[in-house]
Motif scaffolding. Sequence first.
Motif, mmCIF file in Angstrom:
data_model
loop_
_atom_site.group_PDB
_atom_site.id
_atom_site.type_symbol
_atom_site.label_atom_id
_atom_site.label_comp_id
_atom_site.label_asym_id
_atom_site.label_seq_id
_atom_site.Cartn_x
_atom_site.Cartn_y
_atom_site.Cartn_z
ATOM 1 N N SER A 1 36.920 43.695 46.333
ATOM 2 C CA SER A 1 35.971 44.096 45.047
ATOM 3 C C SER A 1 34.517 43.800 45.453
ATOM 4 N N PRO A 2 33.911 44.992 45.389
ATOM 5 C CA PRO A 2 32.379 44.705 45.841
ATOM 6 C C PRO A 2 31.589 43.804 44.731
ATOM 7 N N PRO A 3 30.788 42.806 45.520
ATOM 8 C CA PRO A 3 30.024 41.906 44.557
ATOM 9 C C PRO A 3 29.356 42.584 43.620
ATOM 10 N N ASN B 1 46.984 39.310 39.993
ATOM 11 C CA ASN B 1 45.739 39.708 39.723
ATOM 12 C C ASN B 1 45.576 41.136 39.617
ATOM 13 N N GLU B 2 44.985 41.582 38.755
ATOM 14 C CA GLU B 2 44.964 43.197 38.588
ATOM 15 C C GLU B 2 44.275 43.775 39.903
ATOM 16 N N ALA B 3 44.861 44.903 40.164
ATOM 17 C CA ALA B 3 44.025 45.486 41.496
ATOM 18 C C ALA B 3 42.707 45.889 41.019
ATOM 19 N N ALA C 1 39.273 34.010 50.350
ATOM 20 C CA ALA C 1 37.823 34.061 50.371
ATOM 21 C C ALA C 1 37.421 34.867 49.221
ATOM 22 N N GLN C 2 38.008 36.111 49.011
ATOM 23 C CA GLN C 2 37.611 36.974 47.878
ATOM 24 C C GLN C 2 37.565 35.997 46.569
ATOM 25 N N MET C 3 38.770 35.717 46.434
ATOM 26 C CA MET C 3 39.003 34.873 45.047
ATOM 27 C C MET C 3 37.919 33.770 44.813
ATOM 28 N N ARG C 4 37.565 32.998 45.888
ATOM 29 C CA ARG C 4 36.590 31.992 46.016
ATOM 30 C C ARG C 4 35.051 32.473 45.600
ATOM 31 N N SER C 5 34.897 33.881 46.187
ATOM 32 C CA SER C 5 33.549 34.384 46.080
ATOM 33 C C SER C 5 33.530 34.801 44.243
ATOM 34 N N ASP C 6 34.453 35.412 43.913
ATOM 35 C CA ASP C 6 34.546 35.990 42.622
ATOM 36 C C ASP C 6 34.503 34.718 41.677
ATOM 37 N N HIS C 7 35.182 33.852 41.891
ATOM 38 C CA HIS C 7 35.002 32.652 40.954
ATOM 39 C C HIS C 7 33.591 31.980 40.831
ATOM 40 N N ALA C 8 33.095 31.675 42.156
ATOM 41 C CA ALA C 8 31.717 31.195 42.193
ATOM 42 C C ALA C 8 30.893 31.853 41.623
ATOM 43 N N ARG C 9 30.833 33.353 41.514
ATOM 44 C CA ARG C 9 29.916 34.351 40.919
ATOM 45 C C ARG C 9 30.186 34.438 39.565
ATOM 46 N N GLY C 10 31.252 34.001 38.778
ATOM 47 C CA GLY C 10 31.678 34.381 37.546
ATOM 48 C C GLY C 10 32.182 35.870 37.432
ATOM 49 N N ILE C 11 32.367 36.355 38.450
ATOM 50 C CA ILE C 11 33.118 37.698 38.296
ATOM 51 C C ILE C 11 34.678 37.792 38.459
ATOM 52 N N CYS C 12 35.306 38.327 37.357
ATOM 53 C CA CYS C 12 36.819 38.291 37.236
ATOM 54 C C CYS C 12 37.362 37.033 37.801
ATOM 55 N N LEU D 1 45.409 28.908 44.739
ATOM 56 C CA LEU D 1 45.976 30.014 44.965
ATOM 57 C C LEU D 1 46.629 30.310 46.317
ATOM 58 N N LEU D 2 47.900 30.700 46.410
ATOM 59 C CA LEU D 2 48.346 30.835 47.994
ATOM 60 C C LEU D 2 49.066 32.107 47.711
ATOM 61 N N PRO D 3 48.356 33.419 48.313
ATOM 62 C CA PRO D 3 49.130 34.637 48.349
ATOM 63 C C PRO D 3 50.595 34.567 48.687
ATOM 64 N N CYS D 4 51.448 35.347 47.778
ATOM 65 C CA CYS D 4 53.003 35.196 48.256
ATOM 66 C C CYS D 4 53.415 36.769 48.189
ATOM 67 N N GLY D 5 52.520 37.770 47.779
ATOM 68 C CA GLY D 5 53.085 39.273 47.503
ATOM 69 C C GLY D 5 52.260 39.972 47.061
ATOM 70 N N GLY D 6 52.612 41.130 46.991
ATOM 71 C CA GLY D 6 51.955 42.271 46.136
ATOM 72 C C GLY D 6 52.572 43.337 45.716
ATOM 73 N N THR D 7 51.968 44.458 45.150
ATOM 74 C CA THR D 7 52.203 45.773 44.806
ATOM 75 C C THR D 7 51.794 46.873 45.407
ATOM 76 N N ASP D 8 52.519 48.000 45.512
ATOM 77 C CA ASP D 8 51.909 49.398 45.814
ATOM 78 C C ASP D 8 50.788 49.549 45.278
#
Length: 226
Positions: A187-189, A129-131, A79-90, A99-106
């Motif tokens: 990320s805050p809008p 995606n950068e933190a 949902a965050q990815m969709r919101s950012d994409h629609a707003r042109g933010i990152c 995009l299907l989340p499959c992992g992450g880092t500390d």
Amino acid sequence: MSTPLDRLTDLCPPPAPVQPPVDWAGVEAALGTRLPQDYRQFTAAYDPGRLADFFWVHDPRHTSVHVRLAGPAADRIRAQMRSDHARGICPSPVDPELLLPCGGTDNGEVLFWIADPRAGPDAWQVAVNEARGPRWFVFDGGLTRFLVAVLSGTTEVPQFPKGLAADGVGFEPSRLDQWCPPLPEPSPPVDSAQIRAWARANGYDVPPRGRIGVAVRDAWERAHRD
């Protein structure tokens, strides 16, 4: 001929798996898609846990919402990815619906499969995606191949610490009821008008409407980063 999983287990030997096998039919039905064969093989070789004291791969067997393959955490990230994409933010480098989340880092980076073609999961690429930032990295290969490339030092991801595998790598299994890495904060809008106003005040040429260029967004992020 060795496979990417063979190379990964050579680099980072797993203990003997003790967790139950995965109900793949149920998992894929819940996700509405088939999953890559290398991921199935990875979960057969490795219990839920952490690689190189840095990576965690989402697992269908984990009880924690943070690292379960399907669940509210994954839905929140998408949902965050969709919101950012629609707003042109990152914005993501592909349609966020792929995009299907499959992992992450500390450190808070998120690993995604780029689920394209949908019916051909063994051809999916991996994106990072950068933190809390705008940078993306796309790896031309599957998840296991990506882990091998990073942990062997043959691929350097700009978002990751330099010399990540310099001190050797290992695997730390987790108890399903205990291990719970933090979910990255959303990320805050940000109003794109604020970015445009800042850009013009700092000598950047930006259009009054439409997508804001990557270089401008990067400069704005650097200027406003704590």
